[in-house]
Motif scaffolding. Structure first.
Motif, PDB file in Angstrom:
ATOM      1  N   HIS A  65       0.819  -1.214   0.000  1.00 37.44           N
ATOM      2  CA  HIS A  65       0.000   0.000   0.000  1.00 37.44           C
ATOM      3  C   HIS A  65       0.852   1.263   0.000  1.00 37.44           C
ATOM      4  O   HIS A  65       0.651   2.162  -0.828  1.00 37.44           O
ATOM      5  N   GLU A 109       1.525   0.816  -4.316  1.00 37.24           N
ATOM      6  CA  GLU A 109       0.270   1.438  -4.732  1.00 37.24           C
ATOM      7  C   GLU A 109       0.383   2.963  -4.755  1.00 37.24           C
ATOM      8  O   GLU A 109      -0.142   3.610  -5.666  1.00 37.24           O
ATOM      9  N   ARG A 110       1.037   3.539  -3.790  1.00 36.57           N
ATOM     10  CA  ARG A 110       1.163   5.001  -3.774  1.00 36.57           C
ATOM     11  C   ARG A 110       2.013   5.494  -4.936  1.00 36.57           C
ATOM     12  O   ARG A 110       1.786   6.573  -5.469  1.00 36.57           O
ATOM     13  N   ALA A 152      -0.375   4.692  -8.198  1.00 34.79           N
ATOM     14  CA  ALA A 152      -1.789   5.077  -8.256  1.00 34.79           C
ATOM     15  C   ALA A 152      -2.130   6.333  -7.483  1.00 34.79           C
ATOM     16  O   ALA A 152      -3.112   6.994  -7.792  1.00 34.79           O
ATOM     17  N   SER A 153      -1.343   6.705  -6.475  1.00 36.87           N
ATOM     18  CA  SER A 153      -1.734   7.819  -5.623  1.00 36.87           C
ATOM     19  C   SER A 153      -1.717   9.130  -6.397  1.00 36.87           C
ATOM     20  O   SER A 153      -0.802   9.411  -7.171  1.00 36.87           O
TER      21      SER A 153
END
Length: 577
Positions: free
Chosen positions: A245, A249-250, A253-254
């Motif tokens: 995460h 993910e950051r 996608a962040s």
């Protein structure tokens, strides 16, 4: 005149950087949200005695590793719970980076380049700003710079199997490990990518087999693994959250702090002003023997050093430019190579021809005068209406830059006075640094809440609840020593373990529940944005009393104590906003 002893020179650079960064370090209030967050995490480690599991407002907080929290907690143990303590680690890491950058510049290009590299880095606006700001990036920048400097020292040996080279490689591994504990595996990723890319550019990839990689891995793991194992053992699911995460993910996608790929271009230019103008000169001087026969090439390896520095800068710039989530502090690890190249350019100034030197100084002077003019206009039209003190600060900064530009150009016309010209622009930048620190103090009402905390603290006697409405003021628990109840706000504090609705006494999940708690007779202070005050005043019973304000936030109170003198002025200020 430079000291003849290298150790003495580096000690002098450290002392001068300390004089630059430490005075007044604790004077400004903690800036929201980052300084308040990291200060409170460190404070909670001290009072809980738990140095494995970071907590913010006593909620699990695993976005970052703990090394900087540990450093801040150690400073709190020594100096107490205050702003100086939580900013001290960033200042010390920055001082260390100045010294390491100077040492690397000396190894690459000589003592003069080391002096000017230290000067360019220490007096860069972005570097100075974050040297006095409680965040994690100065630590990452220091450890990554130290790791790459140690790797370069190892690579200067003919073979990585030599004892001296092996020692430097093990030092590099230890620095990458500490960088990982400061901000995550990004330290290893960036350091490894820069080293391998440079080895490939030098045609030396085969020498990777000579490196003591097994011992490097052992040292890295011995430093990094214990905390990760303990954190996972005490908080099952931590590793997945932290790696997947918070990093993968950051990164992909962040959109938090979302900016385009161009974001760091103005940050780099403004953040290294005016030293960025000397980078082209330093680069051309380092590449001067390009195309010469092997026997005529510079034995100090300037071209190899140039490739190392440019790869260092580009890898970091590209890596952080790809995701939309960006902050200006992310580029701090890329400032050291720019400072070294700029420092070499400054060292080469006396050797420039008269026409070239005057042209370069004219460009720097005109650019500084143009920026000074912009600052004058901005200060008068934008800053002064907000806060007269900010307007004065801006005018003084612009004046210092203009005076430095004029003095630099006038002095630099003669080759014998180039050192005085560099000194003039350095003094101008030195004069802007305390002014920039004062700007931060004068702008405190924009994003600091120390004064608000001091106002509400006398009303928090006994079991009185401190709450915030639809937001979380990160610094209030640090200043008031009280846990903050969040109303209709979860945010990043609940990413690892979301609270069950209605089960956490420190989360109020709805306006209806807030009205129940407010009217129950229990004391509560509610921190609200000014735009929410009217609606809450109409819905809460008993009617809330305004006991204080700062910026756009007000403190509402349902108790019996009288508001302090001047509290009514908060409503007038809110009406103006």
């Amino acid at each position: 005149m430079l000291a003849t002893n290298r150790t003495l020179r580096l000690a002098i650079y450290a002392l001068l950087a300390a004089i630059l960064y430490l005075p007044g370090l604790g004077r400004p209030a903690l800036w929201e949200p980052d300084e308040g967050r990291y200060a409170e995490i460190a404070r909670e480690m001290v009072i809980s005695g738990d140095y494995v599991t970071p907590r913010d407002d006593f909620e699990l907080y695993f976005e970052k590793p703990p090394l900087v929290y540990w450093a801040e907690a150690a400073a709190i143990q020594i100096f107490g719970v205050n702003e100086f303590a939580v900013r001290l680690p960033a200042a010390l890491f920055s001082i260390g980076q100045v010294v390491v950058t100077a040492a690397l510049a000396e190894a690459m290009l000589g003592a003069s380049a080391g002096l000017f590299a230290a000067l360019a880095l220490a007096l860069s606006p972005l570097f100075f700003g974050f040297a006095r700001f409680a965040t994690l990036d100065p630590a990452l920048a220091f450890f990554l710079t130290a790791a790459l400097a140690a790797f370069y020292a190892a690579a200067r040996d003919e073979s990585f199997s030599r004892p001296s080279a092996r020692g430097w490689m093990l030092t590099s591994a230890a620095m990458l490990a500490l960088g990982t504990l400061a901000k995550g595996p990004i330290a290893l990723l960036l350091g490894g990518a820069i080293a391998l890319a440079w080895m490939a550019s030098e045609g030396r990839l085969r020498q990777v087999a000579q490196m003591p990689l097994v011992w490097c891995f052992i040292i890295y793991a011995a430093i990094v693994v214990p905390w990760f194992v303990l954190a996972e053992a005490r908080n099952p699911g931590f590793m997945h959250f932290f790696i997947v995460h918070e990093h993968l993910e950051r990164y992909v996608a962040s959109s938090e702090h979302g900016w385009g790929p161009w974001f760091f271009i103005p940050i780099v230019i403004g953040g290294t002003w005016p030293w960025i103008f000397f980078v082209p000169l330093g680069w051309s001087a380092m590449r001067a023997d390009e195309g010469l026969p092997e026997s005529a090439k510079d034995p100090s390896g300037r071209r190899a050093a140039a490739r190392f520095l440019v790869i260092w800068f580009i890898v970091i710039l590209v890596f952080f430019s790809i995701p939309r989530s960006k902050l200006g502090s992310y580029i701090l690890p890329a400032l050291a190579p720019l400072a070294i190249v700029a420092g070499y350019g400054l060292a080469r100034m006396p050797a420039l021809g008269a026409v070239s030197r005057r042209r370069l100084l004219a460009v720097v002077a005109i650019a500084n005068l143009a920026i000074a003019a912009v600052i004058f206009v901005f200060s008068e039209l934008v800053l002064a209406p907000i806060n007269p003190g900010l307007g004065v600060d801006g005018l003084l900064i612009g004046g210092a830059m203009a005076a430095g530009a004029i003095a630099m150009y006038w002095l630099g016309r003669a080759a014998t006075r180039v050192a005085y010209a560099i000194g003039a622009i350095a003094l101008a930048m030195l004069a802007t640094m305390p002014l920039a620190a004062r700007v931060r103090e004068d702008a405190s009402s924009i994003s600091t809440y120390r004064n608000l905390a001091r106002i509400v603290e006398p009303y928090l006697a006994g079991d009185c609840t401190l709450a915030s409405y639809r937001h979380y003021v990160q610094s209030l628990p640090f200043y008031t020593r009280r846990r903050e109840t969040r109303v209709e706000y979860w945010g990043e504090l609940s990413e690892f373990s979301p609270p069950s609705q209605g089960k956490s006494p420190f989360v109020i999940g709805s306006d209806a529940r807030l009205r129940q708690v407010w009217s129950s007779g229990a004391c509560m202070i509610l921190i609200v944005n000014d735009r929410d005050r009217k609606a809450l005043a109409d819905s809460l019973s008993p009617a809330p009393a305004v006991i204080g304000c700062e910026g756009k936030k007000l403190a509402l109170y349902n108790g019996a104590l009288a508001p302090p003198p001047g509290a009514a002025d908060c409503l007038k200020a809110g009406a103006k906003n």
